[in-house]
Design a protein around this motif. Structure first.
Motif, PDB file in Angstrom:
ATOM      1  N   THR A 118      10.081   3.114  15.369  1.00 10.94           N
ATOM      2  CA  THR A 118       9.321   2.152  14.567  1.00 10.94           C
ATOM      3  C   THR A 118       7.971   1.817  15.187  1.00 10.94           C
ATOM      4  N   SER A 119       7.747   2.231  16.421  1.00 12.04           N
ATOM      5  CA  SER A 119       6.481   1.896  17.073  1.00 12.04           C
ATOM      6  C   SER A 119       5.996   3.133  17.833  1.00 12.04           C
ATOM      7  N   VAL A 178      -0.084   5.394  11.429  1.00 10.41           N
ATOM      8  CA  VAL A 178      -1.512   5.549  11.178  1.00 10.41           C
ATOM      9  C   VAL A 178      -2.289   4.361  11.741  1.00 10.41           C
ATOM     10  N   ARG A 179      -1.751   3.155  11.527  1.00  9.43           N
ATOM     11  CA  ARG A 179      -2.479   1.977  12.004  1.00  9.43           C
ATOM     12  C   ARG A 179      -2.585   2.008  13.529  1.00  9.43           C
ATOM     13  N   GLU A 180      -1.477   2.340  14.184  1.00 10.41           N
ATOM     14  CA  GLU A 180      -1.497   2.342  15.645  1.00 10.41           C
ATOM     15  C   GLU A 180      -2.395   3.449  16.194  1.00 10.41           C
ATOM     16  N   ALA A 209      -4.002   3.500  -0.780  1.00 11.38           N
ATOM     17  CA  ALA A 209      -4.840   2.314  -0.616  1.00 11.38           C
ATOM     18  C   ALA A 209      -4.088   1.194   0.096  1.00 11.38           C
ATOM     19  N   SER A 210      -2.919   1.497   0.702  1.00 10.95           N
ATOM     20  CA  SER A 210      -2.150   0.466   1.426  1.00 10.95           C
ATOM     21  C   SER A 210      -2.954  -0.063   2.596  1.00 10.95           C
ATOM     22  N   PRO A 211      -2.774  -1.364   2.913  1.00 14.06           N
ATOM     23  CA  PRO A 211      -3.461  -1.893   4.084  1.00 14.06           C
ATOM     24  C   PRO A 211      -3.051  -1.116   5.330  1.00 14.06           C
ATOM     25  N   GLY A 212      -4.010  -0.739   6.139  1.00 18.27           N
ATOM     26  CA  GLY A 212      -3.693  -0.007   7.358  1.00 18.27           C
ATOM     27  C   GLY A 212      -3.990   1.478   7.245  1.00 18.27           C
ATOM     28  N   LEU A 213      -4.098   1.977   6.015  1.00 18.50           N
ATOM     29  CA  LEU A 213      -4.344   3.413   5.877  1.00 18.50           C
ATOM     30  C   LEU A 213      -5.838   3.750   5.829  1.00 18.50           C
ATOM     31  N   GLU A 214      -6.687   2.716   5.944  1.00 18.91           N
ATOM     32  CA  GLU A 214      -8.130   2.967   5.909  1.00 18.91           C
ATOM     33  C   GLU A 214      -8.522   4.007   6.961  1.00 18.91           C
ATOM     34  N   TYR A 215      -7.746   4.029   8.038  1.00 17.76           N
ATOM     35  CA  TYR A 215      -8.089   4.919   9.141  1.00 17.76           C
ATOM     36  C   TYR A 215      -8.012   6.393   8.742  1.00 17.76           C
ATOM     37  N   TYR A 242      -6.320  -2.223  21.631  1.00 18.44           N
ATOM     38  CA  TYR A 242      -5.016  -2.817  21.379  1.00 18.44           C
ATOM     39  C   TYR A 242      -5.127  -3.868  20.288  1.00 18.44           C
ATOM     40  N   SER A 243      -4.145  -3.843  19.379  1.00 21.38           N
ATOM     41  CA  SER A 243      -4.193  -4.710  18.203  1.00 21.38           C
ATOM     42  C   SER A 243      -4.204  -6.194  18.582  1.00 21.38           C
ATOM     43  N   ARG A 244      -5.159  -6.940  18.030  1.00 25.78           N
ATOM     44  CA  ARG A 244      -5.193  -8.388  18.233  1.00 25.78           C
ATOM     45  C   ARG A 244      -3.953  -9.045  17.671  1.00 25.78           C
TER      46      ARG A 244
END
Lengths: 401, 286
Positions: free
Chosen positions: A193-194, A222-224, A249-255, B135-137
């Protein structure tokens, strides 16, 4: 509704097809769309007079995306429902468990799984993959484009089980043959999960990160990745498998903006514009953004589910060509399918024309490479069928029936 | 090397605190009520799923942080009244009953929410740039909030009358009852508090991971490891064990492999059981 027998007045019994569906468990998003696609295809087939004049009855059983229950579902469909064919299984662990049982029960089993397991020769004469290409073909086809356009130093991230190993082995080999260097290979357990803790193993100076992820963790991934690399990002090439059922367009996928993804059939309308694709999209109830027409948040698994549609039309074609009437004609069904070399593009094959290699029971097709632009996918390259072919390593046709 | 160490420390701290939040809830219900709540992970999952639903409906993640745990606590009160009290909290019966609730809650979520994993935008964007990586805030904020909540629980159990009643019930429910401790209400309160803590952890985790109907299983497994390692029902032990498991996982994952980290953690739990039957901080029973 019974269809009259062309030779007499007796109404014909339906042809029964059994869908082994991932309604629950980790594959449930795919399962939902496989089911919708199967229903849509059956509706179209029945509206056009059924298969060999017989109406098609679709019987669906949930396997929970679980190998053990997969075997039970094969038994239930074959022995209790007495279906003519079983089809539509996706997850490779379920396929690997169920295929031997289908072989023992002597019932044709047509999976829509992408795994190399069918083509490898590991399964049996009763198991086919006639509606979707396998991973080996996909990565063989896209490798030249990646090495030419994105870079030669490549790090790979993939799930830590059979599906991921297909990527590791076949993409790794294909890329090296083209002069690329695989600088890191990072397997990730499917329940993870991380992901931040895996990133130190990716060298900072790679040209390309090649990623395949499956399961609910992909947004996190993707976010990490974005947090970790920031703006000093290497090129990203991924497989849409990671993002099936997920709104781009989900939040976090902008990357992912500006990165590249493999697609089997472009999710966004107009990217592969044929009358057949439009008709297919309409029939399965998908809008221009690849989501359900009823709920724009309900995103489809567009690069996989066409395989269910095409498999049902393959069954139709082969039943009609072989004169199949019931289980006594399985030999004719199997030998006829093994003898087919191509499927023409059309409503039956909206993803494109197909090459079928009977020896390994595997179909081959064109592939798409798309770029994320403004939160949508734009096709930048389409591979030819020939680019995905590899020399067969098995021959099922020599196995006794 | 320094970069990897910094990453291991950061990741370890965040995951330890989140783990502690979930595990303390499990530990409380076991300590006070002497029941093993197999459905605990589903409270975590419901927190996450409700957080998504509330954020989608109201547009505010802050509302979700408050409302989702309250909703889950309410559900816990209901389960207590419907299913646990009628069997007088018999240990074997409650295991089967909570296992049943695990499936009920999981499958209801699949029906109503669907199989998709859904994300919520973090309320705090951006990253802290370190020399080696970003690192994420938001993760840092999660760590701070979790630490405050754990402090609150500690104070509740150690410094308030309610906590005194809980500890009295934990030591001997019958004698506590004889001394006019309202044991049924303490049970209900402990169960609701445990559920709410798991739900808070679920809410906090949604912007980092995402909400998915199967996410409770992993949370349950890790919580059990922590609670067993720390000594069943022991608050201090649970906290300490969370950090042992959290740092072990982050450190071994970063320097070796995540699979090895899980193996080592399981081995540690097994060892703790063999060497000290009651876990690291429990009363030795072996």
């Amino acid at each position: 509704m019974p269809v009259p027998d062309p030779l007499g007045a007796r109404p014909q019994a339906p042809l029964k097809v059994g869908l082994q569906a991932h309604r629950t468990g980790i594959g449930a998003v795919y399962g939902k769309w496989y089911e919708r696609t199967a229903r849509a295809a059956v509706q179209v087939i029945n509206a056009g007079g059924g298969i060999a004049g017989r109406p098609v009855a679709l019987i669906i059983e949930d396997d929970g995306t679980d190998p053990r229950r997969g075997i039970e579902v094969v038994e239930k469909l074959a022995l209790q429902h007495r279906v003519d064919f079983i089809f539509g299984t996706l997850f490779s662990n379920v396929v690997l468990a169920s295929a031997p049982r289908a072989g023992e029960l002597r019932i044709p089993y047509l999976v829509v799984s992408e795994g190399y397991h069918v083509a490898s020769g590991k399964l049996n004469r009763w198991t086919f993959q006639a509606g979707i290409t396998d991973v080996r073909a996909q990565v063989t086809a896209v490798a030249p484009w990646i090495v030419e356009n994105l870079g030669k130093r490549i790090a790979m991230i993939f799930p830590d089980y059979a599906f991921g190993y297909d990527h590791r082995d076949f993409f790794g080999a294909a890329a090296r043959r083209l002069g690329a260097e695989i600088v890191a290979q990072v397997p990730i357990p499917p329940t993870e999960t991380s992901f931040t803790k895996y990133f130190p193993r990716l060298p900072r100076d790679v040209d390309v990160i090649y990623h395949v992820m499956v399961g609910p963790g992909v947004l996190t991934f993707v976010r990490e990745l974005g947090e970790y690399f920031g703006s000093r990002r290497p090129q990203l090439f991924g497989f849409i498998d990671s993002l099936e059922g997920v709104d781009l367009a989900s939040p976090g996928l902008e990357y992912l903006e500006g990165s590249y993804l493999w697609e089997a059939l472009p999710r966004y309308a107009g990217q592969y514009d044929t009358p057949w694709e439009r008709q297919y999209r309409e029939a399965v109830g998908v809008d221009a953004n690849g989501a359900s027409r009823e709920d724009p948040r309900d995103v489809s698994t567009y690069s996989h589910m066409f395989g269910v549609w095409e498999t049902l039309f393959v069954i139709k074609e082969v039943v009609e060509k072989s004169g199949y009437r019931g289980p006594q004609d399985y030999r004719a069904f199997i030998e006829t399918l093994e003898g087919i070399e191509r499927f023409e593009e059309g409503l039956a094959h909206p993803q494109g024309p197909k090459r079928f290699v009977g020896q390994i029971h595997q179909v081959f097709a064109q592939q798409f490479i798309s770029r994320v632009v403004g939160g949508k996918l734009e096709v930048v390259h389409r591979t030819r069928i020939e680019e995905s072919l590899y020399p067969p390593e098995a021959d099922y046709t020599t196995q006794p029936l | 090397m320094t970069g990897q160490l910094a990453l291991a420390l950061l990741e370890g701290t965040v995951s330890s605190l989140l783990l502690a939040l979930t595990a303390v809830g499990l530990s409380l219900t076991f300590g006070v009520m002497r029941i093993v709540n197999i459905a605990h992970g589903e409270f975590f999952m419901l927190g996450a799923v409700l957080a998504w639903a509330i954020t989608a409906a109201t547009g505010s993640f802050l509302v979700a942080v408050v409302v989702a745990p309250l909703g889950v606590a309410g559900l816990a009160v209901l389960i207590d009244a419907l299913a646990l009290r009628p069997v007088r909290y018999a240990p074997d019966a409650t295991i089967v009953i909570t296992l049943g609730w695990l499936y009920i809650l999981q499958q209801l979520t699949l029906l109503l929410y669907g199989p998709e994993a859904r994300a919520v935008a973090p309320p705090l964007l951006g990253t802290v740039s370190l020399p080696w990586f970003g690192y994420s805030r938001y993760k840092l904020l999660v760590a701070a909030v979790a630490a405050c909540l754990l402090g609150g629980v500690w104070w509740l159990v150690r410094g308030t009358t309610l906590g005194l009643l809980m500890r009295a019930t934990q030591q001997d429910a019958e004698i506590a009852q004889a001394f006019a401790v309202p044991v049924p209400r303490v049970y209900r309160g402990a169960f609701a508090l445990g559920a709410a803590l798991a739900a808070v952890a679920g809410v906090l985790v949604v912007p980092v991971q995402q909400a998915h109907y199967l996410m409770g299983l992993d949370a349950l497994l890790l919580s059990f490891m922590v609670v067993i390692l720390g000594g069943l029902g022991n608050l201090r032990g649970t906290l300490a064990a969370s950090f042992v498991i959290g740092y072990l996982d982050a450190g071994v994952s970063i320097f070796f492999t995540p699979t090895l980290a899980r193996l080592l953690a399981s081995l540690l739990v097994a060892l703790a059981l063999v060497v000290r039957g009651g876990g690291l901080f429990g009363e030795a029973r072996a």
